[in-house]
Motif scaffolding. Structure first.
Motif, PDB file in Angstrom:
ATOM      1  N   LEU A 225       0.823  -1.216   0.000  1.00  0.00           N
ATOM      2  CA  LEU A 225       0.000   0.000   0.000  1.00  0.00           C
ATOM      3  C   LEU A 225       0.852   1.258   0.000  1.00  0.00           C
ATOM      4  O   LEU A 225       0.434   2.296  -0.523  1.00  0.00           O
ATOM      5  CB  LEU A 225      -0.926  -0.001   1.218  1.00  0.00           C
ATOM      6  N   ALA A 226       2.050   1.180   0.580  1.00  0.00           N
ATOM      7  CA  ALA A 226       2.953   2.339   0.581  1.00  0.00           C
ATOM      8  C   ALA A 226       3.762   2.414  -0.709  1.00  0.00           C
ATOM      9  O   ALA A 226       4.056   3.504  -1.206  1.00  0.00           O
ATOM     10  CB  ALA A 226       3.891   2.274   1.785  1.00  0.00           C
ATOM     11  N   ALA A 227       4.138   1.252  -1.247  1.00  0.00           N
ATOM     12  CA  ALA A 227       4.972   1.235  -2.451  1.00  0.00           C
ATOM     13  C   ALA A 227       4.205   1.699  -3.685  1.00  0.00           C
ATOM     14  O   ALA A 227       4.771   2.384  -4.551  1.00  0.00           O
ATOM     15  CB  ALA A 227       5.527  -0.173  -2.694  1.00  0.00           C
ATOM     16  N   ALA A 228       2.945   1.335  -3.783  1.00  0.00           N
ATOM     17  CA  ALA A 228       2.166   1.669  -4.979  1.00  0.00           C
ATOM     18  C   ALA A 228       2.056   3.179  -5.197  1.00  0.00           C
ATOM     19  O   ALA A 228       2.381   3.673  -6.290  1.00  0.00           O
ATOM     20  CB  ALA A 228       0.787   1.022  -4.910  1.00  0.00           C
ATOM     21  N   PRO A 229       1.610   3.974  -4.200  1.00  0.00           N
ATOM     22  CA  PRO A 229       1.550   5.423  -4.441  1.00  0.00           C
ATOM     23  C   PRO A 229       2.931   6.048  -4.610  1.00  0.00           C
ATOM     24  O   PRO A 229       3.088   7.004  -5.372  1.00  0.00           O
ATOM     25  CB  PRO A 229       0.846   5.970  -3.193  1.00  0.00           C
ATOM     26  N   PHE A 230       3.940   5.493  -3.912  1.00  0.00           N
ATOM     27  CA  PHE A 230       5.279   6.053  -4.088  1.00  0.00           C
ATOM     28  C   PHE A 230       5.756   5.883  -5.525  1.00  0.00           C
ATOM     29  O   PHE A 230       6.206   6.843  -6.156  1.00  0.00           O
ATOM     30  CB  PHE A 230       6.278   5.387  -3.135  1.00  0.00           C
ATOM     31  N   GLN A 231       5.676   4.662  -6.056  1.00  0.00           N
ATOM     32  CA  GLN A 231       6.145   4.424  -7.417  1.00  0.00           C
ATOM     33  C   GLN A 231       5.327   5.207  -8.438  1.00  0.00           C
ATOM     34  O   GLN A 231       5.872   5.726  -9.424  1.00  0.00           O
ATOM     35  CB  GLN A 231       6.096   2.922  -7.736  1.00  0.00           C
ATOM     36  N   PHE A 232       4.029   5.318  -8.200  1.00  0.00           N
ATOM     37  CA  PHE A 232       3.155   6.056  -9.113  1.00  0.00           C
ATOM     38  C   PHE A 232       3.540   7.536  -9.157  1.00  0.00           C
ATOM     39  O   PHE A 232       3.794   8.101 -10.227  1.00  0.00           O
ATOM     40  CB  PHE A 232       1.697   5.896  -8.663  1.00  0.00           C
ATOM     41  N   PHE A 233       3.619   8.167  -7.981  1.00  0.00           N
ATOM     42  CA  PHE A 233       3.916   9.601  -7.951  1.00  0.00           C
ATOM     43  C   PHE A 233       5.396   9.883  -8.186  1.00  0.00           C
ATOM     44  O   PHE A 233       5.746  10.964  -8.672  1.00  0.00           O
ATOM     45  CB  PHE A 233       3.455  10.209  -6.623  1.00  0.00           C
ATOM     46  N   PHE A 234       6.273   8.939  -7.863  1.00  0.00           N
ATOM     47  CA  PHE A 234       7.682   9.143  -8.171  1.00  0.00           C
ATOM     48  C   PHE A 234       7.898   9.156  -9.683  1.00  0.00           C
ATOM     49  O   PHE A 234       8.656   9.977 -10.207  1.00  0.00           O
ATOM     50  CB  PHE A 234       8.531   8.042  -7.537  1.00  0.00           C
ATOM     51  N   ALA A 235       7.227   8.254 -10.389  1.00  0.00           N
ATOM     52  CA  ALA A 235       7.328   8.258 -11.856  1.00  0.00           C
ATOM     53  C   ALA A 235       6.792   9.566 -12.420  1.00  0.00           C
ATOM     54  O   ALA A 235       7.379  10.143 -13.348  1.00  0.00           O
ATOM     55  CB  ALA A 235       6.559   7.066 -12.431  1.00  0.00           C
ATOM     56  N   ALA A 236       5.673  10.046 -11.871  1.00  0.00           N
ATOM     57  CA  ALA A 236       5.120  11.326 -12.323  1.00  0.00           C
ATOM     58  C   ALA A 236       6.076  12.469 -12.001  1.00  0.00           C
ATOM     59  O   ALA A 236       6.309  13.370 -12.828  1.00  0.00           O
ATOM     60  CB  ALA A 236       3.759  11.565 -11.667  1.00  0.00           C
ATOM     61  N   THR A 237       6.639  12.447 -10.786  1.00  0.00           N
ATOM     62  CA  THR A 237       7.563  13.500 -10.375  1.00  0.00           C
ATOM     63  C   THR A 237       8.799  13.550 -11.266  1.00  0.00           C
ATOM     64  O   THR A 237       9.238  14.624 -11.690  1.00  0.00           O
ATOM     65  CB  THR A 237       7.992  13.290  -8.912  1.00  0.00           C
ATOM     66  N   MET A 238       9.365  12.381 -11.561  1.00  0.00           N
ATOM     67  CA  MET A 238      10.579  12.355 -12.370  1.00  0.00           C
ATOM     68  C   MET A 238      10.316  12.830 -13.793  1.00  0.00           C
ATOM     69  O   MET A 238      11.183  13.466 -14.411  1.00  0.00           O
ATOM     70  CB  MET A 238      11.164  10.947 -12.383  1.00  0.00           C
ATOM     71  N   THR A 239       9.125  12.538 -14.319  1.00  0.00           N
ATOM     72  CA  THR A 239       8.782  13.029 -15.655  1.00  0.00           C
ATOM     73  C   THR A 239       8.807  14.556 -15.679  1.00  0.00           C
ATOM     74  O   THR A 239       9.381  15.174 -16.587  1.00  0.00           O
ATOM     75  CB  THR A 239       7.403  12.516 -16.072  1.00  0.00           C
ATOM     76  N   VAL A 240       8.188  15.167 -14.676  1.00  0.00           N
ATOM     77  CA  VAL A 240       8.165  16.633 -14.597  1.00  0.00           C
ATOM     78  C   VAL A 240       9.545  17.174 -14.237  1.00  0.00           C
ATOM     79  O   VAL A 240      10.001  18.188 -14.773  1.00  0.00           O
ATOM     80  CB  VAL A 240       7.123  17.097 -13.562  1.00  0.00           C
ATOM     81  N   TYR A 241      10.223  16.500 -13.326  1.00  0.00           N
ATOM     82  CA  TYR A 241      11.535  16.931 -12.832  1.00  0.00           C
ATOM     83  C   TYR A 241      12.546  17.057 -13.969  1.00  0.00           C
ATOM     84  O   TYR A 241      13.313  18.034 -14.038  1.00  0.00           O
ATOM     85  CB  TYR A 241      12.004  15.902 -11.806  1.00  0.00           C
ATOM     86  N   LEU A 242      12.556  16.075 -14.862  1.00  0.00           N
ATOM     87  CA  LEU A 242      13.515  16.090 -15.968  1.00  0.00           C
ATOM     88  C   LEU A 242      13.217  17.188 -16.982  1.00  0.00           C
ATOM     89  O   LEU A 242      14.084  17.567 -17.766  1.00  0.00           O
ATOM     90  CB  LEU A 242      13.535  14.724 -16.659  1.00  0.00           C
ATOM     91  N   LEU A 243      11.986  17.690 -16.972  1.00  0.00           N
ATOM     92  CA  LEU A 243      11.638  18.848 -17.797  1.00  0.00           C
ATOM     93  C   LEU A 243      11.906  20.153 -17.045  1.00  0.00           C
ATOM     94  O   LEU A 243      12.322  21.152 -17.628  1.00  0.00           O
ATOM     95  CB  LEU A 243      10.171  18.784 -18.202  1.00  0.00           C
TER      96      LEU A 243
END
Length: 408
Positions: A225-243
């Motif tokens: 339950l903790a890993a799922a939102p982390f991986q989901f929002f981390f992937a979203a964050t990194m997409t924006v972060y690299l831009l």
């Protein structure tokens, strides 16, 4: 690290280190071969990388069910031998100009699939080689090696392609898997594996047993339950972060790479701390604090403006702290998982958690791209970084937060 008498763990550690270096080196060498020798386009290169990553999602559950029925040493040996042969065959074909893009897709897929087998097997093997009170320290050592490989592997892969021809670099990467094979082969301890039935359960039933076990255990259920939102929002964050870094902060490619690279040294520090802090402050306390600090540090990034003298040092600090927190969480969670999971369920538990955690990453990346287009980079980065805080919140409100110093 486990006691000096535990030579078998040292052999596993050496093999795992060599294997991780081979994986990380190949992740750079094979795509570079496609770019330099085959002149592929960006779409083809993206598809090639996706093919190498796909086995994690497609095979993890099946591999977990399968590994639990076999000696992990055997699985690791077969995976190492397979990857060595695949890469050497690819290098030979490349030298003869026979390695085209379709064949390279096969090479990448095969190497990625065999890596899933090795990674699930080595995680399951730890509990068969060390005692419960050594799990945290053993996992700290293994995770430290994995972090070092993530730092050095890509750099080594790039150096091999630069100093040698691309085909020779492919063959050189295979040497790491050969070294892993030789080290794992020297493990002497006889593993206890569940007795095989005359009519073993079908694979779907074994997968279901793994899912049911993870869901039924409060600690492992919380990990998912903790890993799922982390991986989901981390992937979203990194997409924006690299831009955000080049477009909003106007950083050069070199500066962006340097900022991201700070995660690696942070992960090494986190792995070393994970060998001591849980025993001193309790596993639950370490999990909550490390997750909150590691994830929360990204909330500072949207406050940065322009490429001032402080921008890069702040980004280095952010990624360094993120590396420390993330690695503390990874090592501690692995120790908890291994402590509460029976030997015959280790592979399936590891695979189930990996599957649940990584399964939402592609959707998170899509969300990051959508938000960046609709809301702008700064607002999107703040929103996705805030979403990452769901993970420590879940841990803080769960039984994991109450874990003490001894996993017993």
């Amino acid at each position: 690290m486990p006691s000096t008498s535990n030579n078998d763990f040292r052999r596993l550690w050496l093999g795992q280190t060599a294997s991780q270096l081979g994986e990380q080196t190949s992740l750079v060498v094979l795509p570079l071969f496609a770019v330099l020798a085959l002149d592929v386009g960006s779409g083809e290169l993206g598809a090639l990388r996706a093919t190498g990553e796909a086995p994690i999602l497609l095979l993890s559950l099946f591999v977990g069910a399968w590994v639990d029925r076999w000696r992990t040493r055997t699985v690791m040996l077969v995976a190492d031998l397979g990857r060595t042969m695949v890469l050497w065959a690819a290098a030979a074909a490349a030298l003869l100009n026979w390695l085209g893009l379709p064949a390279l897709f096969v090479v990448v897929a095969a190497s990625g699939a065999l890596s899933v087998y090795f990674d699930v097997a080595y995680q399951a093997s730890v509990v068969r080689l060390v005692t419960h009170d050594q799990l945290v320290r053993a996992n700290s050592v293994l995770e430290g090696s994995r972090s070092a490989a993530q730092i050095g592997g890509p750099a080594l892969g790039g150096a091999l392609v630069t100093l040698l021809s691309a085909p020779i670099a492919v063959a050189s990467g295979a040497l790491f898997f050969a070294l892993s094979f030789l080290s794992v082969r020297r493990i002497r301890r006889t593993e206890s594996v569940p007795a095989r039935l005359e009519c073993p359960p079908r694979v779907w039933r074994r997968i279901h047993e793994g899912l049911r076990f993870v869901v039924g255990d409060p600690s492992l259920r919380t990990v998912c339950l903790a890993a799922a939102p982390f991986q989901f929002f981390f992937a979203a964050t990194m997409t924006v972060y690299l831009l955000f870094l080049p477009r909003e902060l106007h950083l050069s490619g070199t500066a962006v790479g340097l900022a991201l690279a700070a995660t690696g040294p942070g992960a090494l520090v986190g792995a070393m701390l994970a060998a001591r802090l849980p025993r001193r402050f309790g596993h639950g306390t370490v999990l909550v604090v490390a997750a909150a600090l590691g994830d929360g540090v990204f909330l500072w990034v949207p406050a940065l403006h322009g490429s001032s003298a402080t921008t890069l040092p702040v980004l280095l600090a952010v990624n360094f702290v993120f590396g420390i927190g993330g690695q503390l969480v990874n090592v501690t969670v692995m120790a908890v998982r291994q402590a509460v999971t029976p030997h015959g369920m280790q592979g399936r538990a590891a695979a189930t958690i990996t599957f649940v955690g990584m399964g939402l990453s592609p959707l998170g990346s899509l969300l990051g791209g959508f938000l960046a287009q609709e809301l702008g980079l700064r607002t999107s980065l703040l929103a996705t970084a805030a979403g990452m805080m769901l993970s420590p919140a879940v841990i803080a409100l769960s039984p994991l937060a109450r874990l003490g110093r001894d996993l017993g």
